[in-house]
Write an enzyme that holds these catalytic residues in place. Structure first.
Site, short mmCIF file in Angstrom:
data_model
loop_
_atom_site.label_atom_id
_atom_site.label_comp_id
_atom_site.label_asym_id
_atom_site.label_seq_id
_atom_site.Cartn_x
_atom_site.Cartn_y
_atom_site.Cartn_z
N CYS A 80 6.79 25.51 13.78
CA CYS A 80 5.41 26.57 12.87
C CYS A 80 5.04 27.46 14.38
O CYS A 80 4.64 27.11 15.65
CB CYS A 80 4.06 25.34 12.76
SG CYS A 80 2.92 26.36 12.21
N ALA A 135 0.83 32.08 6.78
CA ALA A 135 0.04 31.92 7.87
C ALA A 135 -1.65 31.24 7.54
O ALA A 135 -2.44 31.36 7.15
CB ALA A 135 -0.67 33.21 8.98
N GLY A 146 15.85 28.20 3.56
CA GLY A 146 15.27 29.44 3.29
C GLY A 146 16.34 30.35 2.27
O GLY A 146 17.05 30.80 2.44
C1 FMN Z 1 3.05 28.98 1.90
C2 FMN Z 1 4.43 27.78 3.34
C3 FMN Z 1 3.50 26.47 3.74
C4 FMN Z 1 5.00 26.41 4.95
N1 FMN Z 1 4.15 25.45 5.50
C5 FMN Z 1 4.81 24.11 5.95
C6 FMN Z 1 4.79 23.77 6.90
O1 FMN Z 1 3.39 22.94 6.89
N2 FMN Z 1 4.91 22.91 7.71
C7 FMN Z 1 6.99 23.27 7.91
O2 FMN Z 1 7.64 22.76 8.57
N3 FMN Z 1 7.36 24.38 7.65
C8 FMN Z 1 6.78 24.81 6.23
N4 FMN Z 1 6.60 25.99 6.10
C9 FMN Z 1 8.54 26.77 5.93
C10 FMN Z 1 8.63 25.95 4.59
O3 FMN Z 1 9.34 24.26 4.80
C11 FMN Z 1 10.82 26.72 4.55
O4 FMN Z 1 11.02 25.96 6.04
C12 FMN Z 1 10.57 27.68 4.67
O5 FMN Z 1 9.37 28.23 3.98
C13 FMN Z 1 11.67 28.21 3.92
O6 FMN Z 1 12.48 28.29 2.96
P1 FMN Z 1 12.11 28.32 2.08
O7 FMN Z 1 12.59 30.57 1.39
O8 FMN Z 1 12.91 28.85 0.20
O9 FMN Z 1 10.32 28.93 1.73
C14 FMN Z 1 6.05 26.83 4.95
C15 FMN Z 1 6.14 28.07 3.39
C16 FMN Z 1 5.49 28.55 3.13
C17 FMN Z 1 5.97 29.68 2.49
#
Ligand code: FMN
Ligand code: FAD
Ligand code: FES
Lengths: 308, 323
Positions: free
Chosen positions: A118, A58, A236
């Site tokens: 978000c 968050a 994801g």
């Molecule tokens: C610490 C963190 C910050 C994130 N910040 C954003 C963001 O600013 N904008 C956004 O669209 N997604 C954000 N995400 C989501 C990621 O871009 C991604 O959609 C999501 O984490 C799933 O991919 P993953 O499992 O490979 O992390 C964030 C994810 C994490 C873990």
């Protein structure tokens, strides 16, 4: 894009934060942290907590704001020599449009990734990304505000049917879709009986969400993207080449690596090697051949038995 | 302080030794090839996997909560930490046995899943790490004296700092606070006891080796000065009785302790360097998870967040805002 691998928004900073750890130039594209019209401090710590095979975050869209981004970060992005996608977020349609209009003038920006997913972005109590009417409204507004840029709409997985919001975005002018963002979730401190995150809830990412994300990519591909010829950026929980292949076979054209970068910033490069190896072993002339190649054998036939 | 510009990287490490040094702490020594120059206050992000667990094989496992041993559960698959865990360097010096390698020393306390995995590492095991991360402590000027205030798992960076002070020929006193005697992750020097009144002595080997005296305080009075580390710190500062410009205070430990230490030393006009701790996902400045508040006159409300991992973990005590 020279290859399908990109960074996921919010997991690789604005530009060269991973500089020493990995040569980002090896990737197909770079996706920035979410940028909002005004700077945002973000939520109070703790902002993350690890859960089984995943993590909750968050962060609260902490970012330097549009003007500082253009002044300080864009010159760095120019040096990267990669197609750059700027992730855009906001709290009202007007904010989004102002950011989009300004970025439309920035040459190095190839496209915008519209963050309507978000968990902390709300208007009238409804998250932009979960209501088809709102998805359509904001997509067409941004389409008009940034006519020269590739428009990627990042879908929220916190919906009953992701194909419906996907269709709304495509009908309203999205050039591509990215999915999934994080799943709204909570972890509890059992001793103090309160949430582990200061914000209460957060977004779940990492390997824990991968099977759901693969399913959602396939659903959007089969119901919406294939017939409109719209590329999907799948993400994801991608950690390995095998994970990446699941997304490609399910219908993704590009792939973003997020949480895995925190553990190994070189993961996307290793995935690229693994994909090349897969192509060799399966005699594929191009990785493109696997995109959307998922087949459903007749019930009971052709499935690999775990106990064979 | 600006973001670090030193080279950082992902490195494979070999476990040289991993010994339990008190009830809950282990000293882990790793050998790493081509590790960049590091400084006290910097940290590494360790991958905490169990190299002895069969890969991807379900394994019925009794899982005992470290905080609450009464919480025992059988789970089919042993939980594996996903993210790396940050640990301060307690030392980094050339490996005498392996040319081109650096010996990294880490002292960690078993508090949960990741540290339990680290405790199981054996000589010869392979792990990997990101580092060196963050910015180190600025060293005192010639002629100044250093006061090193470490509490619990904040003691390890002080060991590395003592080594650097020894090399720079700067004298000082280490003040080490623990809850109870058997949680002191340090070695007693032969025949020298901690002074119960707070008089610095060469009682701790890790400090004495570099010409640094030490005072130990324990919350339950089981060793050294009874009471909080600030009780001992006050006595040490009174004992040193030096002008404000001649003393620099370094502190690392629980946040409440660092706050009390900073307030005490600032009341005396002493420069104070604080090594902060936050839960971290990346340690590399990308995830924005590790924020702490600092004064910022240019901001509307007078403060802003900074990243502990890349702007810190060492901050000037004057800029920090305690929550
Ligand atoms: C610490 C963190 C910050 C994130 N910040 C954003 C963001 O600013 N904008 C956004 O669209 N997604 C954000 N995400 C989501 C990621 O871009 C991604 O959609 C999501 O984490 C799933 O991919 P993953 O499992 O490979 O992390 C964030 C994810 C994490 C873990
Ligand atoms: C810059 C920096 C330097 C550091 N240096 C050191 C060092 O030198 N030595 C050292 O020992 N440590 C150090 N730490 C702290 C160290 O990183 C942590 O102790 C470590 O990450 C803990 O990992 P773990 O997996 O063992 O614990 P985790 O499993 O992450 O758990 C942490 C704590 O939370 C509790 N917890 C977890 N889930 C719940 C729940 N649902 N309800 C209630 N409680 C829960 C656990 O029981 C445990 O007490 C440092 C930290 C930072 C940021
Ligand atoms: S731990 Fe990720 S930014 Fe500091």
């Amino acid at each position: 894009m020279k290859n399908p691998l990109t960074t996921a928004s919010g997991t690789s900073g604005y530009a060269f934060e991973y500089g020493d750890f990995v040569d980002l130039r090896l990737l197909g594209a770079f996706v920035t942290k979410s940028i909002t019209l005004h700077p945002r401090k973000g939520n109070a710590p703790p902002r993350i907590i690890e859960t089984r095979a995943g993590m909750l975050n968050a962060i609260g869209l902490a970012n330097v704001g549009l003007e500082a981004f253009v002044a300080e970060k864009v010159p760095q992005l120019r040096e990267m020599g990669l197609p750059v996608f700027v992730n855009v977020a906001g709290t009202a349609i007007d904010d989004y449009c102002q950011v989009a209009r300004r970025l439309n003038e920035v040459d190095v920006v190839r496209g915008l990734e519209l963050n309507i997913s978000c968990p902390n972005v709300k208007e009238g109590g409804i998250s932009f990304g979960t209501d088809c009417g709102q998805v359509a409204g904001i997509t067409s507004a941004i389409r008009a505000a940034a006519p020269d840029k590739v428009l990627v709409v990042k879908l929220s997985p916190n919906v009953t049917d992701i194909a419906a919001t996907a269709a709304a975005a495509v009908d309203a002018g999205a050039d591509a879709l990215s999915l999934v963002n994080t799943f709204t979730a909570m972890a509890v401190d059992v001793d103090r009986r309160r949430p582990m995150l200061s914000n209460g809830n957060g977004g779940l990412s990492g390997p824990a969400i991968r099977p759901i994300a693969v399913y959602m990519v396939h659903r959007v591909y089969s119901q919406v993207a294939r017939k409109h010829n719209i590329p999907i950026m799948g993400m994801g929980g991608i950690q390995t080449a095998r994970d990446a292949l699941e997304f490609l076979i399910a219908g993704a054209t590009a792939l973003s690596v997020g949480t895995a970068l925190f553990v190994d910033p070189t993961a996307p490069v290793k995935i690229l090697d693994g994909l090349a190896d897969y192509c060799r072993r399966h005699n594929l002339s191009a990785l493109r051949e696997v995109i959307g190649s998922l087949q459903f054998p007749e019930p009971g036939k052709g499935y690999k038995s775990t106990y064979a | 302080m600006s973001a670090t510009t030193h080279p950082r990287g992902l490195f494979d490490a070999q476990v040289i030794s991993n010994r339990q040094i008190c009830r809950e702490h282990f000293r882990l020594v790793l050998s790493v090839k081509d590790f960049p120059a590091a400084a006290p206050g910097q940290f590494v992000q360790l991958g905490c996997r169990d190299p002895h667990a069969p890969p991807d094989e379900p394994d019925e496992h009794e899982w005992i909560d470290a905080d609450d041993p009464g919480l025992r559960t059988r789970s089919l698959v042993a939980p594996t930490p996903l993210l790396r865990r940050p640990f301060s360097l307690a030392g980094a010096e050339p490996d005498p046995q392996r040319p081109g390698c650096t010996l990294l020393e880490i002292i960690h306390r078993v508090v949960g899943l990741g540290t339990a995995r680290l405790a199981g590492l054996r000589e010869g095991d392979a792990i990997d790490l990101l580092g060196p991360l963050g910015n180190g402590f600025p060293l005192p000027r010639a002629g100044q004296r250093a006061v090193l205030v470490g509490g619990g798992v904040g003691i390890p960076p002080m060991i590395y700092l003592a080594r650097a002070l020894g090399a720079a020929d700067v004298g000082g006193v280490a003040v080490c606070g623990v809850t109870t005697a058997d949680l002191l992750p340090l070695t007693w020097a032969d025949g020298v006891a901690a002074d119960p009144q707070g008089l610095p002595t060469r009682c701790i080997r890790e400090f004495a080796d570099f010409g640094i005296d030490a005072v130990v305080a324990s919350d339950d009075g089981s060793v050294g000065v009874p009471g909080r580390v600030t009780v001992a710190l006050q006595r040490v500062l009174d004992h040193l009785a030096l002008p404000a410009g001649d003393v620099v205070v370094y502190t690392c430990g629980p946040e409440r302790m660092m706050r009390a230490v900073t307030e005490m030393s600032q009341a005396r006009g002493l420069t104070t360097w604080v090594c902060m701790e936050r839960s971290m996902a990346c340690g590399m400045g990308t995830c924005q998870s590790c924020v702490c508040r600092v004064n910022d006159k240019s901001s509307d409300d007078g403060w802003r967040y900074r990243l502990v991992c890349t702007d810190g973990p060492v901050f000037d005590g004057r800029v920090l805002i305690w929550d």
